[in-house]
Write an enzyme that holds these catalytic residues in place. Structure first.
Site, PDB file in Angstrom:
ATOM      1  N   HIS A  85       0.808  -1.213   0.000  1.00 33.09           N
ATOM      2  CA  HIS A  85       0.000   0.000   0.000  1.00 33.09           C
ATOM      3  C   HIS A  85       0.849   1.275   0.000  1.00 33.09           C
ATOM      4  O   HIS A  85       0.337   2.361  -0.269  1.00 33.09           O
ATOM      5  CB  HIS A  85      -0.982   0.005   1.183  1.00 33.09           C
ATOM      6  CG  HIS A  85      -0.363   0.239   2.517  1.00 33.09           C
ATOM      7  ND1 HIS A  85      -0.041  -0.786   3.389  1.00 33.09           N
ATOM      8  CD2 HIS A  85      -0.003   1.376   3.158  1.00 33.09           C
ATOM      9  CE1 HIS A  85       0.476  -0.285   4.491  1.00 33.09           C
ATOM     10  NE2 HIS A  85       0.506   1.031   4.380  1.00 33.09           N
ATOM     11  N   ASP A 138       0.060  -7.688   1.177  1.00 33.46           N
ATOM     12  CA  ASP A 138       0.523  -6.313   1.359  1.00 33.46           C
ATOM     13  C   ASP A 138       2.044  -6.238   1.344  1.00 33.46           C
ATOM     14  O   ASP A 138       2.668  -5.529   2.146  1.00 33.46           O
ATOM     15  CB  ASP A 138      -0.036  -5.704   2.648  1.00 33.46           C
ATOM     16  CG  ASP A 138       0.057  -4.180   2.649  1.00 33.46           C
ATOM     17  OD1 ASP A 138       0.223  -3.599   1.565  1.00 33.46           O
ATOM     18  OD2 ASP A 138      -0.025  -3.582   3.736  1.00 33.46           O
ATOM     19  N   GLY A 192       3.680   6.056   7.747  1.00 33.65           N
ATOM     20  CA  GLY A 192       5.090   6.282   7.420  1.00 33.65           C
ATOM     21  C   GLY A 192       5.959   5.137   7.887  1.00 33.65           C
ATOM     22  O   GLY A 192       7.039   4.910   7.348  1.00 33.65           O
ATOM     23  N   ASN A 193       5.508   4.401   8.915  1.00 31.34           N
ATOM     24  CA  ASN A 193       6.203   3.192   9.367  1.00 31.34           C
ATOM     25  C   ASN A 193       5.951   2.012   8.434  1.00 31.34           C
ATOM     26  O   ASN A 193       6.714   1.034   8.439  1.00 31.34           O
ATOM     27  CB  ASN A 193       5.756   2.776  10.767  1.00 31.34           C
ATOM     28  CG  ASN A 193       6.509   3.486  11.865  1.00 31.34           C
ATOM     29  OD1 ASN A 193       5.945   4.276  12.603  1.00 31.34           O
ATOM     30  ND2 ASN A 193       7.811   3.204  11.977  1.00 31.34           N
ATOM     31  N   SER A 194       4.866   2.059   7.666  1.00 34.15           N
ATOM     32  CA  SER A 194       4.467   0.911   6.847  1.00 34.15           C
ATOM     33  C   SER A 194       5.596   0.448   5.937  1.00 34.15           C
ATOM     34  O   SER A 194       6.224   1.258   5.249  1.00 34.15           O
ATOM     35  CB  SER A 194       3.250   1.279   5.994  1.00 34.15           C
ATOM     36  OG  SER A 194       2.118   1.502   6.791  1.00 34.15           O
ATOM     37  N   LEU A 217      -7.733 -24.585  -1.966  1.00 36.43           N
ATOM     38  CA  LEU A 217      -8.464 -25.790  -1.600  1.00 36.43           C
ATOM     39  C   LEU A 217      -9.894 -25.742  -2.116  1.00 36.43           C
ATOM     40  O   LEU A 217     -10.412 -26.737  -2.600  1.00 36.43           O
ATOM     41  CB  LEU A 217      -8.456 -25.960  -0.079  1.00 36.43           C
ATOM     42  CG  LEU A 217      -9.163 -27.183   0.487  1.00 36.43           C
ATOM     43  CD1 LEU A 217      -8.556 -28.475  -0.068  1.00 36.43           C
ATOM     44  CD2 LEU A 217      -9.094 -27.179   2.017  1.00 36.43           C
ATOM     45  N   GLY A 218     -10.554 -24.581  -1.975  1.00 35.95           N
ATOM     46  CA  GLY A 218     -11.901 -24.436  -2.518  1.00 35.95           C
ATOM     47  C   GLY A 218     -13.008 -24.715  -1.526  1.00 35.95           C
ATOM     48  O   GLY A 218     -14.005 -25.355  -1.868  1.00 35.95           O
ATOM     49  N   VAL A 219     -12.852 -24.221  -0.295  1.00 38.40           N
ATOM     50  CA  VAL A 219     -13.913 -24.354   0.707  1.00 38.40           C
ATOM     51  C   VAL A 219     -14.163 -23.005   1.363  1.00 38.40           C
ATOM     52  O   VAL A 219     -13.248 -22.196   1.506  1.00 38.40           O
ATOM     53  CB  VAL A 219     -13.556 -25.397   1.797  1.00 38.40           C
ATOM     54  CG1 VAL A 219     -13.504 -26.798   1.221  1.00 38.40           C
ATOM     55  CG2 VAL A 219     -12.232 -25.047   2.486  1.00 38.40           C
ATOM     56  N   ILE A 271     -15.163 -21.501   4.945  1.00 37.73           N
ATOM     57  CA  ILE A 271     -15.027 -22.040   6.295  1.00 37.73           C
ATOM     58  C   ILE A 271     -15.538 -21.054   7.333  1.00 37.73           C
ATOM     59  O   ILE A 271     -15.728 -19.870   7.052  1.00 37.73           O
ATOM     60  CB  ILE A 271     -13.565 -22.407   6.608  1.00 37.73           C
ATOM     61  CG1 ILE A 271     -12.664 -21.172   6.439  1.00 37.73           C
ATOM     62  CG2 ILE A 271     -13.095 -23.565   5.745  1.00 37.73           C
ATOM     63  CD1 ILE A 271     -11.220 -21.398   6.841  1.00 37.73           C
TER      64      ILE A 271
END
Length: 473
Positions: free
Chosen positions: A109, A139, A210-212, A267-269, A271
């Site tokens: 970001h 990210d 600014g820390n990101s 996987l396709g679930v 949950i």
């Protein structure tokens, strides 16, 4: 005999020394860490073209790090009203040098949508950076500058990190470059909304805009994560900050550097969490695992024989303590790998073998294929404190379900206590499909009075399990 004052003082000192815990240690000295590792931390300035209102009451924040704060945390630039206009603005972030030949890691970001990225080193050199690749889901972004023989940071292990351990962050909050803050690890494996593939490290290290993208380090000076988010009601630090674990960062960086993109296992679930009541309904001693609410069509899970109501307990030899632990484990599994998955189905434990596929780009649009039988709609009836009627073919197609009973009204317990709402669609009862009042009555009779059963419902198009206790006769 009477003790003299000096003797009393000696006794007091001995008593004080003996009363101190044996494990008591002085606070760590952060000075060597800051001096040695700050040169490998960079300040990043990203230029974007954005639309902003022509007029507004907070123009004084334009062009400052505070402007990025307002857009990041409140979803809009400062000021409101007036006609939009385009202009360029700079946002600030942090990063660290990943390799001596100029690869730099930061948060996605920080550089997302930037037309120009400038990297400032601690020795006051400035470089234009190119984006090697980005991964919005974790990210993480990888940059490259044209430089050699740069100082780097050693990578550690977040898996060996312990809650309560001291950690250190270096970054550029509000543009104040190479600021050092410290704190402890508050928790591990945190799941945040819309961040399914990152088991965040939670700390109380002061992190601000600014820390990101800056490094989070242990007391050995090893990077164990990159600072990515804060939880705040004000836009500023409130004691909750989150970092992407270095294992996730390392996997993403390797893929970005080698291929320019990131491929994740699928996987396709769908949950959900196993609550105490649901655990009881599944005959489990305690809540654990990830409860499968839906198996997506043409997915690896469907091909392997997964069913709604299965509880995934272990995946590829790794424990799944809760639902938030499963997506990162699956995401890190190589595409094409054949893995064993331990599940609880009903009262039985089973092991399924599944071949992992790549996460599809259109994953949000995938739905189970509905059936469309035509039938007359019977009169609504009351059962278990609910007024119910079967779904017609059109509604089944709209919801993407094969069968079900729609709740017209919640009249009394046990439905009210279980949290059933009008508009819910009951798809399964006690892990068996229901499409008519007669079938539901049969399932209730089979379960017996006084038992707690899992009930799969559709609510707002999303499947979820609830636990319903059948009343005593």
């Amino acid at each position: 005999m009477m003790l003299k004052p000096m003797q009393w003082a000696l006794v007091a000192l001995v008593f004080l020394a003996l009363s101190l815990p044996a494990s008591a240690r002085p606070l760590p000295d952060f000075v060597p860490l800051a001096e040695e590792h700050s040169p490998a931390v960079v300040n990043i300035s990203a230029t974007r073209t954005t639309e902003v209102p022509e007029h507004g009451g907070m123009r004084q924040f334009e062009g400052t790090p505070f402007e990025d704060l307002f857009e990041r945390f409140f979803g809009e630039p400062p000021g409101s009203g007036g006609d939009p206009r385009q202009r360029e603005r700079d946002s600030l972030g942090s990063g660290f040098i990943y390799s001596e030949d100029g690869y730099i890691v930061t948060a996605n970001h920080v550089v997302e949508g930037a037309s120009e990225i400038v990297v400032h080193l601690s020795d006051r050199r400035v470089f234009n950076a190119e984006v090697v690749g980005t991964d919005p889901q974790s990210d993480v972004a990888l940059l490259k500058i044209d430089a050699e023989d740069l100082p780097t940071l050693e990578l550690g292990s977040s898996e060996e990190l312990r809650v309560g351990e001291w950690v250190l962050a270096i970054g550029s909050p509000f543009g104040f470059d190479h600021s050092v803050t410290a704190g402890i690890v508050s928790a591990k494996g945190r799941s945040l909304p819309s961040e399914n593939y990152v088991p965040f490290i939670q700390t109380d290290v002061a992190i601000n805009p600014g820390n990101s993208g800056g490094p989070l380090m242990n007391l050995d000076g090893e990077v164990i994560g990159i600072n990515a988010q804060i939880y705040s009601r004000t836009g500023g630090f409130m004691g909750l900050s989150f970092a992407v674990p270095i294992e996730v960062v390392g996997d993403v960086v390797t893929q970005l550097r080698d291929h320019g993109e990131v491929t994740r296992g699928w996987l396709g679930v769908l949950i959900q969490e196993v609550t105490r009541d649901l655990a009881e309904s599944f005959g489990m001693d305690k809540p654990s695992g990830a409860l499968v609410a839906r198996v997506q069509a043409d997915s690896p899970a469907e091909k392997a024989g997964f069913e709604a109501g299965d509880v995934i307990l272990r995946f590829n030899g790794l424990d799944v303590p809760n639902s938030s632990a499963l997506p990162p484990i699956v995401g890190r599994t190589p595409v094409g790998a054949e893995v064993e998955v331990d599940i609880r189905r009903g009262s039985e434990d089973k092991t399924l073998e599944v071949t992992i596929e790549a996460l599809p780009e259109d994953i949000a649009e995938r739905r189970a294929a509905p059936e469309q039988p035509g039938e007359a709609r019977p009169e609504p009836q009351s059962l278990l404190g609910m007024r119910l009627e079967p779904l017609d073919a059109e509604t089944r197609e709209e919801l993407g379900v094969d069968n079900g009973l729609v709740v017209l009204e919640v009249e009394d317990n046990p439905a009210r206590s279980a949290g059933v709402r009008p508009g819910d669609v009951i798809v399964q009862f006690a892990r068996q499909p229901v499409g008519s009042l007669e079938e539901l009555e049969e399932r209730v009779e089979q379960a017996g009075p006084g038992t707690t059963v899992p009930v799969l419902i559709q609510r707002g198009g999303n499947p979820t399990f609830i636990a319903l206790r059948i009343p005593q006769d």
